[in-house]
Design a protein around this motif. Structure first.
Motif, PDB file in Angstrom:
ATOM      1  N   VAL A  23       0.880  -1.078  -0.035  1.00 50.06           N
ATOM      2  CA  VAL A  23      -0.066  -0.011   0.080  1.00 50.06           C
ATOM      3  C   VAL A  23       0.918   1.058   0.120  1.00 50.06           C
ATOM      4  O   VAL A  23       0.488   2.029  -0.747  1.00 50.06           O
ATOM      5  CB  VAL A  23      -0.976   0.021   1.056  1.00 50.06           C
ATOM      6  CG1 VAL A  23      -1.765   1.222   1.168  1.00 50.06           C
ATOM      7  CG2 VAL A  23      -1.973  -1.218   1.020  1.00 50.06           C
ATOM      8  N   SER A  24       1.953   1.218   0.637  1.00 50.47           N
ATOM      9  CA  SER A  24       2.808   2.266   0.671  1.00 50.47           C
ATOM     10  C   SER A  24       3.462   2.635  -0.550  1.00 50.47           C
ATOM     11  O   SER A  24       3.585   3.854  -1.124  1.00 50.47           O
ATOM     12  CB  SER A  24       4.045   2.191   1.959  1.00 50.47           C
ATOM     13  OG  SER A  24       3.494   2.375   3.010  1.00 50.47           O
ATOM     14  N   SER A  25       3.806   1.631  -1.292  1.00 52.69           N
ATOM     15  CA  SER A  25       4.303   1.834  -2.771  1.00 52.69           C
ATOM     16  C   SER A  25       3.247   2.239  -3.691  1.00 52.69           C
ATOM     17  O   SER A  25       3.562   3.058  -4.529  1.00 52.69           O
ATOM     18  CB  SER A  25       4.857   0.304  -3.041  1.00 52.69           C
ATOM     19  OG  SER A  25       5.998  -0.095  -2.622  1.00 52.69           O
ATOM     20  N   ALA A  26       2.170   1.952  -3.300  1.00 53.85           N
ATOM     21  CA  ALA A  26       1.007   2.584  -4.335  1.00 53.85           C
ATOM     22  C   ALA A  26       0.899   3.864  -3.959  1.00 53.85           C
ATOM     23  O   ALA A  26       0.409   4.848  -4.799  1.00 53.85           O
ATOM     24  CB  ALA A  26      -0.508   1.593  -4.001  1.00 53.85           C
ATOM     25  N   ASN A  27       1.037   4.385  -2.533  1.00 59.88           N
ATOM     26  CA  ASN A  27       0.745   5.742  -2.117  1.00 59.88           C
ATOM     27  C   ASN A  27       1.856   6.471  -2.691  1.00 59.88           C
ATOM     28  O   ASN A  27       1.571   7.537  -3.174  1.00 59.88           O
ATOM     29  CB  ASN A  27       0.978   5.617  -0.576  1.00 59.88           C
ATOM     30  CG  ASN A  27      -0.373   5.217   0.016  1.00 59.88           C
ATOM     31  OD1 ASN A  27      -1.255   5.115  -0.455  1.00 59.88           O
ATOM     32  ND2 ASN A  27      -0.114   5.001   1.471  1.00 59.88           N
ATOM     33  N   GLU A  28       3.263   5.969  -2.755  1.00 63.53           N
ATOM     34  CA  GLU A  28       4.204   6.537  -3.532  1.00 63.53           C
ATOM     35  C   GLU A  28       4.034   6.948  -5.030  1.00 63.53           C
ATOM     36  O   GLU A  28       4.200   8.001  -5.451  1.00 63.53           O
ATOM     37  CB  GLU A  28       5.316   5.671  -3.359  1.00 63.53           C
ATOM     38  CG  GLU A  28       6.921   6.598  -3.906  1.00 63.53           C
ATOM     39  CD  GLU A  28       7.971   5.651  -3.809  1.00 63.53           C
ATOM     40  OE1 GLU A  28       8.896   5.980  -4.459  1.00 63.53           O
ATOM     41  OE2 GLU A  28       7.932   4.947  -2.720  1.00 63.53           O
ATOM     42  N   ALA A  29       3.537   5.993  -5.724  1.00 70.75           N
ATOM     43  CA  ALA A  29       3.018   6.064  -6.997  1.00 70.75           C
ATOM     44  C   ALA A  29       1.845   7.036  -7.058  1.00 70.75           C
ATOM     45  O   ALA A  29       1.801   7.706  -8.012  1.00 70.75           O
ATOM     46  CB  ALA A  29       2.577   4.839  -7.604  1.00 70.75           C
ATOM     47  N   TYR A  30       0.759   7.129  -6.300  1.00 70.50           N
ATOM     48  CA  TYR A  30      -0.177   8.291  -6.140  1.00 70.50           C
ATOM     49  C   TYR A  30       0.401   9.428  -6.216  1.00 70.50           C
ATOM     50  O   TYR A  30      -0.001  10.319  -6.982  1.00 70.50           O
ATOM     51  CB  TYR A  30      -1.160   7.991  -5.147  1.00 70.50           C
ATOM     52  CG  TYR A  30      -2.308   8.818  -5.158  1.00 70.50           C
ATOM     53  CD1 TYR A  30      -3.424   9.012  -6.096  1.00 70.50           C
ATOM     54  CD2 TYR A  30      -2.166  10.128  -4.160  1.00 70.50           C
ATOM     55  CE1 TYR A  30      -4.281  10.051  -5.860  1.00 70.50           C
ATOM     56  CE2 TYR A  30      -3.067  11.251  -4.321  1.00 70.50           C
ATOM     57  CZ  TYR A  30      -4.220  11.090  -5.109  1.00 70.50           C
ATOM     58  OH  TYR A  30      -5.074  12.043  -4.973  1.00 70.50           O
TER      59      TYR A  30
END
Length: 180
Positions: free
Chosen positions: A168-175
């Motif tokens: 989820v943190s990786s997805a947050n970074e992409a967002y």
């Protein structure tokens, strides 16, 4: 007995068997690969529509280079984003789709692939009630409380809980990369 029957004939027979089996596998793969790819694409579309039902359709966002993030899709009507990321869990790779509202908070998440231990890690990877802990969180780095974060880990499944938080943190970074 000649060397042909003792040594070379078994080698030739095994090589012929290997060539025939390899050809059969290649033929099977050429037939099934497009079918599997299409089924995967449809399953991903369904998951995106389930996570962000307000979206009319989705458009892939290109050139987002964030480690562990495979896909970033934006809703064409501005309803938000759905980002797919992965992390290494206890039993293998965990693939997670994260839906974001237009204001940058997590609407919901869904684990689409996982190999976590049945009954322990699968509580994290396969339970919507655990995923609800991420709803409303901002698009920032997330950690489980055991690591100084805000997400409660599932008892007995710390590695799986960490893997989900990392994905989820990786997805947050992409967002954040898309919206900067």
């Amino acid at each position: 007995m000649s060397n042909w029957n003792k040594v070379f004939k078994p080698i030739v027979v095994l090589c012929v068997i290997c060539v025939v089996i390899t050809g059969a596998l290649a033929a099977t793969n050429s037939v099934t690969a497009p079918i599997i790819a299409e089924a995967t694409r449809l399953a991903q579309e369904e998951a995106r529509a389930e996570l962000l039902p307000e979206a009319d359709s989705f458009e892939k966002v290109e050139n987002v280079a964030v480690e562990n993030v495979s896909d970033v899709y934006a809703a064409t009507n501005g309803a938000g984003y759905v980002i797919t990321s992965t992390a290494k869990g206890y039993g293998g790779t965990m693939t997670v789709m994260v839906a974001y509202t237009p204001d940058g908070t997590i609407k919901q998440i869904k684990v689409t692939e996982q190999g976590e231990t049945q009954g322990i890690g699968s509580k994290v990877a396969g339970t919507a009630s655990y995923w609800e802990r991420y709803q409303g969180q901002p698009a920032a780095e997330l950690k489980i409380n055991k690591d100084g974060g805000t997400i409660d880990a599932e008892s007995g499944a710390t590695i799986s809980s960490r893997a989900l938080a990392k994905a989820v943190s990786s997805a947050n970074e992409a967002y954040n990369a898309v919206n900067s």
